[in-house]
Scaffold this active site. Sequence first.
Site, mmCIF file in Angstrom:
data_model
loop_
_atom_site.group_PDB
_atom_site.id
_atom_site.type_symbol
_atom_site.label_atom_id
_atom_site.label_comp_id
_atom_site.label_asym_id
_atom_site.label_seq_id
_atom_site.Cartn_x
_atom_site.Cartn_y
_atom_site.Cartn_z
ATOM 1 N N CYS A 143 76.425 32.633 -13.600
ATOM 2 C CA CYS A 143 76.123 33.931 -12.992
ATOM 3 C C CYS A 143 75.240 33.777 -11.750
ATOM 4 O O CYS A 143 75.174 34.669 -10.924
ATOM 5 C CB CYS A 143 75.515 34.874 -14.003
ATOM 6 S SG CYS A 143 74.090 34.213 -14.834
ATOM 7 N N ARG B 214 75.408 30.914 -9.687
ATOM 8 C CA ARG B 214 75.976 30.029 -8.665
ATOM 9 C C ARG B 214 77.453 29.748 -8.894
ATOM 10 O O ARG B 214 77.943 29.783 -10.026
ATOM 11 C CB ARG B 214 75.205 28.708 -8.620
ATOM 12 C CG ARG B 214 75.406 27.833 -9.855
ATOM 13 C CD ARG B 214 74.619 26.553 -9.752
ATOM 14 N NE ARG B 214 73.198 26.814 -9.881
ATOM 15 C CZ ARG B 214 72.305 26.535 -8.933
ATOM 16 N NH1 ARG B 214 72.676 25.970 -7.810
ATOM 17 N NH2 ARG B 214 71.032 26.814 -9.113
#
Lengths: 275, 447
Positions: free
Chosen positions: B51, B53
Amino acid sequence: MNNVGLAFYILSLCFYFSAAVIFLIDLTASEKQLLPIARILLIIGFITLTLLMIGRSVVYRYIPLYTFHETLLFFAWVATIVLLVLERAYHFRAIYYFATPLLFGFLFFAFFFTPASVDLWPELRSIWLFAHILTVIVAYGTFAVAFVVSGMYLLVDNHLKKKNFSSLISKLPSLDILDYYNYKLVSVGFFLLTISIFLGAMWAQHVWGALWRWEHKEIWSGITWIIYAAYLHTRLMSGWQGRKVAMLNTLGFATVLFNYVIVRFFLTGGLHQFY
Amino acid sequence: MTEIMIVGINHKTAPVELREKLSFTESQLTRSLEYCKQSTGINEAVILTTCNRTEIYVAGFDVSVCQDLVMEMLAEIKQIDIKAVKPNLYLLTQEKAVDHLFSVTAGLDSMILGETQILGQVKDAYAKANEANAVGTIFHSLFRQAVTAAKRVQTETAINQNAASVSYAAVELAKKIFGRLTDRTALILGAGKMSELTLRHLYDQGVKKVIVVNRTKARADQLAACFGGVSEYYEKRRDCLIQSDIVISSTGAPHFVLEKDEMASVMRARRGKPIFLIDIAVPRDIDPLVNDLENVYLYDIDDLQAAVASNMKDREQEAVKAKLIISQEITEFQMWFKTQEVVPLITALRRKAESIRTTELEQSLKRLGNLSDKEKKHVDNLTRAIVNRILREPVLRIKEFALEDKSDIYVASLCQLFDLDEGLNGNGQPNWQEEEKTEANVEGGRV
């Protein structure tokens, strides 16, 4: 023997000292590899100390528990066993950090008292007396460790109350666990102290025909006994835990020290003149 | 020579709206890996998507080709205008890419410094790529080393030891007071979102009993039901305080709901048993003077935040040690990686020597006529030994030179001296890549 004995004594002093220093470094820095090293040093010191005491008993032909020097060595020896048991059997590692410096202190204190042996009068060779001294020193060793645990309790309590989030307390166990060990150790020490007082009285009855002669040593032993009894009472009856009981335990150990050292040298006389 | 490259986007370079656009679903991930495998120019690929990267790790012979291919892939699979996100993307190559992967895996690049979830996510990304056969020798070794480094960081530093959030900090303090929480009772005064979160953490730690007290009983019932607890009327809160060990207070009251005198009487009734009061209400619910009572540990929201802040400082200190560990592991990987550059050369050299040996041997054996099998074998072994002995030193030297970044000139001169050009270009790299892939598959399970 004297030179060899001295060498062993100095050696064990060195091991206890370096163990204590490394434990303290481990406590303040977070180098995780240090604890095993310090523990090994402590164990080597303990073995040296054991050899020293065995050597003394072989050469002097008595169990070395009769001079002040000897009792101090034995005291440190017993307390080391308590530490090792607490850590090996109960994973109570943090005890090393605070107890090892204290043990070194006791060992070093013995330096100021002659390591010479004593000539035992026939009465002193009694098994009652031997058991009396043995149990009382084991009790003192247990009380010493209990005192350290109380100190740790007060430290953690203080950090929690003051909201001081130093990394120091992350290395210490919870209050609950400290309280538990404190209670267990004092229970064992109290049991031994009671037996010791009983054995001493039996020996006095046997040799001098009186159970209790109101000597300083006896009075102060009584006071110590009452303080620890009060500790156990509050702990059992009112479920007390916390600062007050930890302080009571500290007071108990203070009377132990007073009785062991001050009474020995400044309020001597009577049957306890040697101790 | 193979180069390693990352195209990525993370919480530092892009807001969540943008990161969402580039995050991969399971099927998109499979398609992307397939895309990378199909494109000539990309030899190996791993896609890490969390969430915070999305990072595409690629190994190929030419960085700019790889970059274009990755951009094309993103545009095609994510159906986005790549130019719009380009300013938020980062491109890292070679050493920088390697450094980046190592610090990502160890949690040093995470939003919460030192968190360990990312390690699992990296392992997962690697496993998925491996399953899709998109991983070769280099990424196999690279990711394995990065995981090793991260594990070392976890065991050798205290970077993840302390709580990084207020509710976790509360749980840690509870543990510092009570040890294990398994036979403890938690009381919730005022059922808010925050108290629910803290309660959830306590519940996960095995708190035995949960009591919920709320002014509206219905809400209390509801929350109590979630944790298999009981609800009580607000008026009975004193009795509840006597029974409980951990109290989370977050009523909406404009004044203190618990004063020192009342708490003192509660403590008497508890016979002094320790109690941990967590006051997360603003304005506060519990009079701060309550903390002066023996065995009462009162923490308000500011105290907990201070605990978290102090923990984060500790984490930063530990991060210094973590970087040291990582750099050791990076060096190890780089050493291996550099010798990989000369692997095709060595293979070509060996192959050349071997072909000379076999041709010469065949001719000699023909001329020698009727040798026994034993004698033939002996001659065969002898020639093999001579070749190996002669090549041993040069091969060692080549590897050493590779480590010192001096390989280029030696590769060139060796090629000249032994006339190796053909061997290098013809059967060199693509060949070993194929060979090693199977090995990577076998060992993949161990990572």
